[in-house]
Scaffold this active site. Structure first.
Site, short mmCIF file in Angstrom:
data_model
loop_
_atom_site.label_atom_id
_atom_site.label_comp_id
_atom_site.label_asym_id
_atom_site.label_seq_id
_atom_site.Cartn_x
_atom_site.Cartn_y
_atom_site.Cartn_z
N HIS A 124 0.80 -1.24 0.00
CA HIS A 124 0.00 0.00 0.00
C HIS A 124 0.83 1.27 0.00
CE1 HIS A 124 -2.25 -3.30 1.94
NE2 HIS A 124 -3.17 -2.91 1.09
N ARG B 79 -2.93 4.07 -4.68
CA ARG B 79 -4.34 4.37 -4.35
C ARG B 79 -4.58 5.85 -4.10
NH1 ARG B 79 -7.65 -0.27 -2.18
NH2 ARG B 79 -6.45 -2.06 -2.84
N GLY C 128 -6.86 15.27 12.73
CA GLY C 128 -8.16 15.04 12.10
C GLY C 128 -9.26 15.89 12.69
N GLU D 26 -10.74 6.67 13.78
CA GLU D 26 -9.46 6.03 13.48
C GLU D 26 -8.54 5.75 14.67
OE1 GLU D 26 -10.51 8.88 11.83
OE2 GLU D 26 -11.15 7.88 10.01
N ASP E 241 -17.86 19.58 14.32
CA ASP E 241 -19.31 19.65 14.49
C ASP E 241 -19.66 19.17 15.90
OD1 ASP E 241 -18.39 17.17 12.92
OD2 ASP E 241 -20.22 16.47 13.87
N1 HPA Z 1 -18.68 11.02 13.59
C1 HPA Z 1 -17.57 10.39 13.25
N2 HPA Z 1 -16.49 11.01 12.83
C2 HPA Z 1 -16.52 12.35 12.75
C3 HPA Z 1 -17.64 13.06 13.10
C4 HPA Z 1 -18.78 12.36 13.55
O1 HPA Z 1 -19.82 12.93 13.86
N3 HPA Z 1 -17.38 14.38 12.89
C5 HPA Z 1 -16.09 14.45 12.45
N4 HPA Z 1 -15.58 13.22 12.35
#
Ligand code: HPA
Length: 239
Positions: free
Chosen positions: A10, A49, A95, A188, A211
């Site tokens: 990979h 990939r 992330g 992850e 969010d």
């Molecule tokens: N769920 C899973 N992963 C995420 C989310 C979520 O609401 N928001 C950003 N990454």
């Protein structure tokens, strides 16, 4: 240092092309953005990939960056090959996450001290009990002091690595996860932390809250960019 032949299935890099410290965003185009905007003399080492990977320098220190894709199986493959075949020692996931608790606001930083999971990934190490996925204390200490020095809003604690983004009947906010202190959900870190432990490497997950599963609020594109830059400044201090 390496367990087997490279290139791996990979990752198309040759011996010595990947640095000991590597930043791991989910999105390969984020990896390219980081290489283009934060590193000097960056050279691409992977396009298998389209999971783009680069090695360059930050303040004179050699560092790599590569996408991981989404979910435990995907980051599980890449982190295993990076640790066992390419000799990576410090793996820093950068992330986004969804907040599970009201005190965790969009744009805040979350350092995943531990990662709970709904995934079966960790079970496949076949331990006779439940393994606690934890980050490297050394990386965490450095990240916390970098965030403090910059006056950033941050939280340290448990996160949830979920296997399901579109969960039909159990969104994790408002459940026992947040009651038990779990700050945010992503997909992850449990695989990264368990792979790092198995391979004797150091890992940390740094997240910006994109969010809130409590309020429904989400960051704008501009806010995402600012908090991304904050997160990168902290992450790059660790290399
Ligand atoms: N769920 C899973 N992963 C995420 C989310 C979520 O609401 N928001 C950003 N990454």
């Amino acid at each position: 240092m390496s367990e087997s032949k490279i290139p791996t299935p990979h990752i198309g890099a040759g011996e010595g092309e990947i640095a000991e410290s590597i930043l791991l965003p989910g999105d390969p185009l984020r990896a390219k953005y980081i290489a283009d905007n934060f590193l000097t003399d960056a050279a691409q080492f992977n396009a298998t990939r389209n999971m783009l990977g680069f090695t360059g320098f930050y303040k004179g220190k050699r560092v790599s960056v590569m996408g991981t894709g989404m979910g435990c199986p995907s980051i599980g493959i890449y982190s295993y090959e990076l640790i066992h075949f390419y000799g990576c020692r410090n793996l820093i996931r950068v992330g986004t996450a969804g907040a599970l608790r009201p005190d965790v606001k969009v744009r805040d930083l979350v350092f995943g001290m531990g990662a709970c999971t709904t995934s079966n990934y960790v079970k496949q190490f076949r331990l006779p009990g439940d393994y606690s996925c934890i980050c490297s204390f050394e990386l965490l200490e450095k990240a916390v002091s970098a965030a403090r020095e910059r006056g950033l809003e941050y939280h340290v604690g448990n996160i949830l690595s979920s296997d399901m983004f579109y969960n039909p009947d159990l969104p994790p906010a408002g459940t026992t996860w947040d009651r038990m202190g779990v700050l945010a959900v992503e997909m992850e870190s449990a695989a990264l932390y368990s792979n790092a432990a198995y391979g004797g490497a150091n890992a940390l997950c740094i997240l910006t809250v994109s969010d809130s599963l409590v309020t429904g609020e989400a960051t704008t594109a501009e806010e995402r960019q600012t908090s991304f830059t904050d997160m990168m400044e902290v992450a790059l201090e660790l290399v």
